[in-house]
Design a protein around this motif. Structure first.
Motif, PDB file in Angstrom:
ATOM      1  N   ASN A 153       0.723  -1.449  -0.242  1.00 21.09           N
ATOM      2  CA  ASN A 153      -0.266  -0.178  -0.416  1.00 21.09           C
ATOM      3  C   ASN A 153       1.000   1.135  -0.071  1.00 21.09           C
ATOM      4  O   ASN A 153       0.443   2.760  -0.167  1.00 21.09           O
ATOM      5  CB  ASN A 153      -0.826  -0.582   0.964  1.00 21.09           C
ATOM      6  N   ALA A 154       1.862   0.813  -0.128  1.00 20.76           N
ATOM      7  CA  ALA A 154       3.273   2.700   0.655  1.00 20.76           C
ATOM      8  C   ALA A 154       3.241   2.529  -1.523  1.00 20.76           C
ATOM      9  O   ALA A 154       4.550   3.804  -1.955  1.00 20.76           O
ATOM     10  CB  ALA A 154       4.397   1.775   1.252  1.00 20.76           C
ATOM     11  N   LEU A 155       3.254   1.700  -1.994  1.00 19.55           N
ATOM     12  CA  LEU A 155       3.399   1.482  -3.629  1.00 19.55           C
ATOM     13  C   LEU A 155       2.279   2.574  -4.035  1.00 19.55           C
ATOM     14  O   LEU A 155       0.663   1.375  -3.796  1.00 19.55           O
ATOM     15  CB  LEU A 155       4.146   0.062  -4.252  1.00 19.55           C
ATOM     16  N   PRO A 156       2.333   3.130  -5.152  1.00 15.77           N
ATOM     17  CA  PRO A 156       0.706   3.409  -6.563  1.00 15.77           C
ATOM     18  C   PRO A 156       0.696   2.296  -6.669  1.00 15.77           C
ATOM     19  O   PRO A 156       1.270   1.486  -7.453  1.00 15.77           O
ATOM     20  CB  PRO A 156       1.508   4.048  -6.876  1.00 15.77           C
ATOM     21  N   GLN A 157      -0.838   1.754  -6.215  1.00 15.33           N
ATOM     22  CA  GLN A 157      -1.864   0.781  -7.477  1.00 15.33           C
ATOM     23  C   GLN A 157      -2.271   1.699  -7.712  1.00 15.33           C
ATOM     24  O   GLN A 157      -3.134   2.196  -7.050  1.00 15.33           O
ATOM     25  CB  GLN A 157      -1.959  -0.096  -6.087  1.00 15.33           C
ATOM     26  N   PHE A 158      -2.374   0.051  -9.093  1.00 15.97           N
ATOM     27  CA  PHE A 158      -3.861   1.268  -9.797  1.00 15.97           C
ATOM     28  C   PHE A 158      -5.066   0.003 -10.357  1.00 15.97           C
ATOM     29  O   PHE A 158      -4.013  -0.604 -10.346  1.00 15.97           O
ATOM     30  CB  PHE A 158      -3.905   1.874 -10.873  1.00 15.97           C
ATOM     31  N   VAL A 159      -6.434   0.793 -10.700  1.00 13.95           N
ATOM     32  CA  VAL A 159      -6.720  -0.541 -11.556  1.00 13.95           C
ATOM     33  C   VAL A 159      -7.388   0.159 -12.893  1.00 13.95           C
ATOM     34  O   VAL A 159      -8.134   1.480 -12.921  1.00 13.95           O
ATOM     35  CB  VAL A 159      -8.356  -1.334 -10.524  1.00 13.95           C
ATOM     36  N   THR A 160      -7.889  -1.259 -14.017  1.00 13.23           N
ATOM     37  CA  THR A 160      -8.009   0.023 -15.320  1.00 13.23           C
ATOM     38  C   THR A 160      -8.907  -1.219 -16.437  1.00 13.23           C
ATOM     39  O   THR A 160      -8.161  -2.214 -16.124  1.00 13.23           O
ATOM     40  CB  THR A 160      -7.266   0.576 -15.684  1.00 13.23           C
ATOM     41  N   GLU A 161      -9.776  -1.014 -16.756  1.00  9.25           N
ATOM     42  CA  GLU A 161     -10.454  -2.428 -17.044  1.00  9.25           C
ATOM     43  C   GLU A 161      -9.333  -2.065 -18.724  1.00  9.25           C
ATOM     44  O   GLU A 161     -10.068  -1.027 -19.284  1.00  9.25           O
ATOM     45  CB  GLU A 161     -11.984  -2.512 -17.248  1.00  9.25           C
ATOM     46  N   ILE A 162      -9.733  -3.305 -19.542  1.00  5.29           N
ATOM     47  CA  ILE A 162      -9.414  -3.496 -21.102  1.00  5.29           C
ATOM     48  C   ILE A 162      -9.966  -4.620 -21.272  1.00  5.29           C
ATOM     49  O   ILE A 162      -9.872  -5.879 -20.400  1.00  5.29           O
ATOM     50  CB  ILE A 162      -7.659  -3.669 -20.588  1.00  5.29           C
ATOM     51  N   ASP A 163     -10.674  -4.292 -21.869  1.00  8.60           N
ATOM     52  CA  ASP A 163     -11.492  -5.964 -22.565  1.00  8.60           C
ATOM     53  C   ASP A 163     -12.346  -7.001 -21.399  1.00  8.60           C
ATOM     54  O   ASP A 163     -11.879  -8.480 -21.551  1.00  8.60           O
ATOM     55  CB  ASP A 163     -10.214  -7.416 -22.943  1.00  8.60           C
ATOM     56  N   GLY A 164     -12.699  -5.722 -21.100  1.00 12.95           N
ATOM     57  CA  GLY A 164     -13.693  -6.492 -19.890  1.00 12.95           C
ATOM     58  C   GLY A 164     -13.280  -6.972 -18.554  1.00 12.95           C
ATOM     59  O   GLY A 164     -13.742  -7.755 -17.614  1.00 12.95           O
ATOM     60  N   VAL A 165     -12.311  -6.813 -18.000  1.00 11.81           N
ATOM     61  CA  VAL A 165     -11.107  -7.528 -17.110  1.00 11.81           C
ATOM     62  C   VAL A 165     -10.762  -6.232 -16.506  1.00 11.81           C
ATOM     63  O   VAL A 165      -9.712  -5.596 -17.296  1.00 11.81           O
ATOM     64  CB  VAL A 165     -10.180  -8.125 -17.301  1.00 11.81           C
ATOM     65  N   GLU A 166     -10.917  -5.944 -15.365  1.00 17.59           N
ATOM     66  CA  GLU A 166     -10.457  -5.032 -13.955  1.00 17.59           C
ATOM     67  C   GLU A 166      -8.700  -5.629 -13.468  1.00 17.59           C
ATOM     68  O   GLU A 166      -8.499  -6.482 -13.770  1.00 17.59           O
ATOM     69  CB  GLU A 166     -10.825  -4.804 -13.130  1.00 17.59           C
ATOM     70  N   ILE A 167      -7.467  -4.963 -14.323  1.00 22.35           N
ATOM     71  CA  ILE A 167      -6.502  -4.916 -14.205  1.00 22.35           C
ATOM     72  C   ILE A 167      -6.230  -4.383 -13.258  1.00 22.35           C
ATOM     73  O   ILE A 167      -5.517  -3.002 -13.402  1.00 22.35           O
ATOM     74  CB  ILE A 167      -5.711  -5.414 -15.900  1.00 22.35           C
ATOM     75  N   HIS A 168      -4.847  -4.887 -12.469  1.00 25.08           N
ATOM     76  CA  HIS A 168      -4.536  -4.034 -11.399  1.00 25.08           C
ATOM     77  C   HIS A 168      -2.889  -3.892 -11.750  1.00 25.08           C
ATOM     78  O   HIS A 168      -2.325  -5.164 -12.495  1.00 25.08           O
ATOM     79  CB  HIS A 168      -4.086  -5.349 -10.227  1.00 25.08           C
ATOM     80  N   PHE A 169      -2.134  -2.645 -11.071  1.00 22.69           N
ATOM     81  CA  PHE A 169      -0.982  -2.955 -11.321  1.00 22.69           C
ATOM     82  C   PHE A 169      -0.610  -1.718 -10.280  1.00 22.69           C
ATOM     83  O   PHE A 169      -0.840  -0.704 -10.296  1.00 22.69           O
ATOM     84  CB  PHE A 169      -1.054  -2.323 -13.389  1.00 22.69           C
ATOM     85  N   ILE A 170       1.224  -2.319 -10.465  1.00 22.27           N
ATOM     86  CA  ILE A 170       1.519  -1.037  -9.528  1.00 22.27           C
ATOM     87  C   ILE A 170       2.366  -0.165 -10.393  1.00 22.27           C
ATOM     88  O   ILE A 170       3.032  -0.590 -11.954  1.00 22.27           O
ATOM     89  CB  ILE A 170       2.953  -1.825  -9.034  1.00 22.27           C
ATOM     90  N   HIS A 171       2.498   0.957 -10.868  1.00 24.70           N
ATOM     91  CA  HIS A 171       3.435   1.726 -11.121  1.00 24.70           C
ATOM     92  C   HIS A 171       4.005   3.055 -10.556  1.00 24.70           C
ATOM     93  O   HIS A 171       3.439   4.382 -10.242  1.00 24.70           O
ATOM     94  CB  HIS A 171       2.127   2.746 -12.272  1.00 24.70           C
ATOM     95  N   VAL A 172       5.293   2.992 -10.818  1.00 28.20           N
ATOM     96  CA  VAL A 172       6.325   4.008 -10.769  1.00 28.20           C
ATOM     97  C   VAL A 172       7.208   4.760 -10.569  1.00 28.20           C
ATOM     98  O   VAL A 172       7.695   3.955 -11.496  1.00 28.20           O
ATOM     99  CB  VAL A 172       7.771   3.457  -9.202  1.00 28.20           C
ATOM    100  N   LYS A 173       6.804   5.784 -10.785  1.00 34.42           N
ATOM    101  CA  LYS A 173       7.551   6.732 -12.168  1.00 34.42           C
ATOM    102  C   LYS A 173       8.769   7.601 -11.582  1.00 34.42           C
ATOM    103  O   LYS A 173       8.909   7.501  -9.940  1.00 34.42           O
ATOM    104  CB  LYS A 173       6.720   7.953 -12.055  1.00 34.42           C
TER     105      LYS A 173
END
Length: 431
Positions: free
Chosen positions: A102-122
């Protein structure tokens, strides 16, 4: 729609802006949206009730008889799994890894009907190279957590500013915090297309990809598909086995006499794996839904996950014997507990079924990749790809190295070595 339907607490907080559309890259079903809510921050917290239930199930395990042999030839040994259970029940604390996640930037976005979770650290470095890194089975985003800081902040971890990466670590559909597909067909080529949409949605016009295990298959298929912006890939479980070698392995024949020492070693590793290490894959290829036992029993799940490949199992057994290794007992249980809390034992196994029923080529067969490829051949991988095979499989081989230590979970086991491998692999592709 939300496909995050496991018995755990999940919260998405305040929507952030999404990036540009992926229209034209892949079929319309994968098109990115311009909706400002298409990417949402993500936070996870297991409930105390769920953690208490897990503890009670571990303590209440009904144990089988001890194996009738003195080695691991019958599977995960009773003494090893009992040591794991004892530590899980008495010493393990999920909240520690949960806090790190939870200290990392985590996100979800829907692609092709499935919610995709990902960590994104710039990275703070302006010219950082974007990279998407994909785990495999029985792995998860837990595998990559140790390499995120060294990749994004290289000056604090033995590198230079020019080594910096922007890091994206997605959870494969059906794994971890990603949604669970409700229809068949989510095979590696489909996931590869989804990853291209994800990177486009994040606004990355040039990037590289990395993976091992399923992550290698997905990354290699991205390379085959050649989405605009993909500069090259790195693999730590390369698909390089020549057709004549694959045919000899399938017949169970001894290693051909004309192989070099490195090629003979790889042949023997593969021969051993095909003869003794494929039980889990055969079941998941054919009947993943039958695996109710590993959904109901945390110890059943842990044993199933430990029995992936013999060199990883031997290392994990040494860890629970108290010997220092690249992984700790907490590392191993962080990963198993993630599978348990997200109830993804069967949904993750279906990737094998989907790949078998919607095939995309043999796991170790060369795929005819035309873009740059870098290979790190770790000694305790399922097989250590010889340079001679890699050069034939990847006409644009830009890096090949044989690190001294590391196995199937290389980023997790040897994060310092793995980080340097990625830095070296992609230096020639930076602009």
């Amino acid at each position: 729609m939300s496909a995050l339907s496991s018995p755990v607490t999940r919260r998405s907080i305040l929507a952030t802006a999404a990036a540009a559309s992926a229209a034209g890259l892949v079929p319309a079903a994968f098109a990115a949206t311009n909706d400002s809510a298409s990417i949402k921050p993500f936070h996870f917290s297991a409930t105390d009730k769920e953690l208490k239930d897990l503890h009670q199930r571990v303590v209440a395990t009904r144990w089988p008889d001890k194996e009738t042999v003195k080695d691991h030839t019958q599977g995960v040994q009773l003494a090893t799994i009992k040591k794991l259970a004892d530590y899980w029940a008495k010493n393990y604390d999920w909240r520690k890894v949960e806090a790190r996640l939870n200290a990392l930037p985590q996100f979800v976005t829907e692609i092709d009907g499935v919610e995709i979770h990902f960590i994104h650290v710039k990275s703070k470095q302006e010219n950082a190279l974007p990279i998407i890194i994909t785990h495999g089975w029985p792995g998860s985003i837990i595998e990559q957590m140790k390499i995120i800081a060294p990749l994004t902040d290289p000056t604090a971890h033995g590198g230079t500013a020019s080594d910096a990466f922007h890091v994206v670590v997605p959870s494969i559909p059906g794994y971890g915090f990603s949604g669970k597909p409700t229809e068949p067909g989510w095979n590696p080529p489909r996931i590869a297309k989804a990853w291209a949409v994800l990177m486009d949605r994040l606004g990355y016009t040039q990037y590289v990809a990395q993976g091992g295990d399923w992550g290698n298959a997905i990354s290699e298929l991205m390379a085959v598909q050649q989405p605009p912006g993909l500069l090259g890939i790195h693999t730590n479980m390369a698909a390089t086995v020549p057709a004549d070698i694959a045919k000899a392995l399938a017949s169970g024949a001894p290693a051909p006499a004309d192989l070099s020492p490195d090629e003979k070693h790889a042949y023997e590793q593969l021969d051993d794996f095909y003869k003794n290490g494929l039980g889990y894959a055969i079941e998941m290829n054919n009947r993943p839904q039958t695996l109710y036992g590993i959904v109901d029993s945390p110890i059943g799940l842990a044993a199933w996950m430990l029995d992936h490949d013999i060199r990883s199992y031997d290392m994990i057994a040494r860890v629970f014997d108290g010997k220092p290794e690249g992984l700790t007992r907490d590392d191993i249980l962080d990963n198993v507990t993630l599978y348990w809390l997200t109830n993804t034992a069967i949904s993750s196994a279906r990737l094998y079924w989907d790949n078998a029923h919607f095939p995309s080529g043999g796991f170790f067969d060369p795929r005819g990749i035309k873009i740059p490829v870098a290979v790190s051949a770790f000694p305790d991988e399922i097989y250590q790809a010889p340079q001679s095979w890699a050069e034939k499989a990847y006409p644009k081989l830009i890096h090949y190295n044989r690190p001294q230590k590391g196995g199937h979970f290389a980023a997790w086991e040897q994060p310092t070595v793995f980080t340097e491998e990625l830095r070296e692999s992609f230096r020639s592709l930076r602009t």
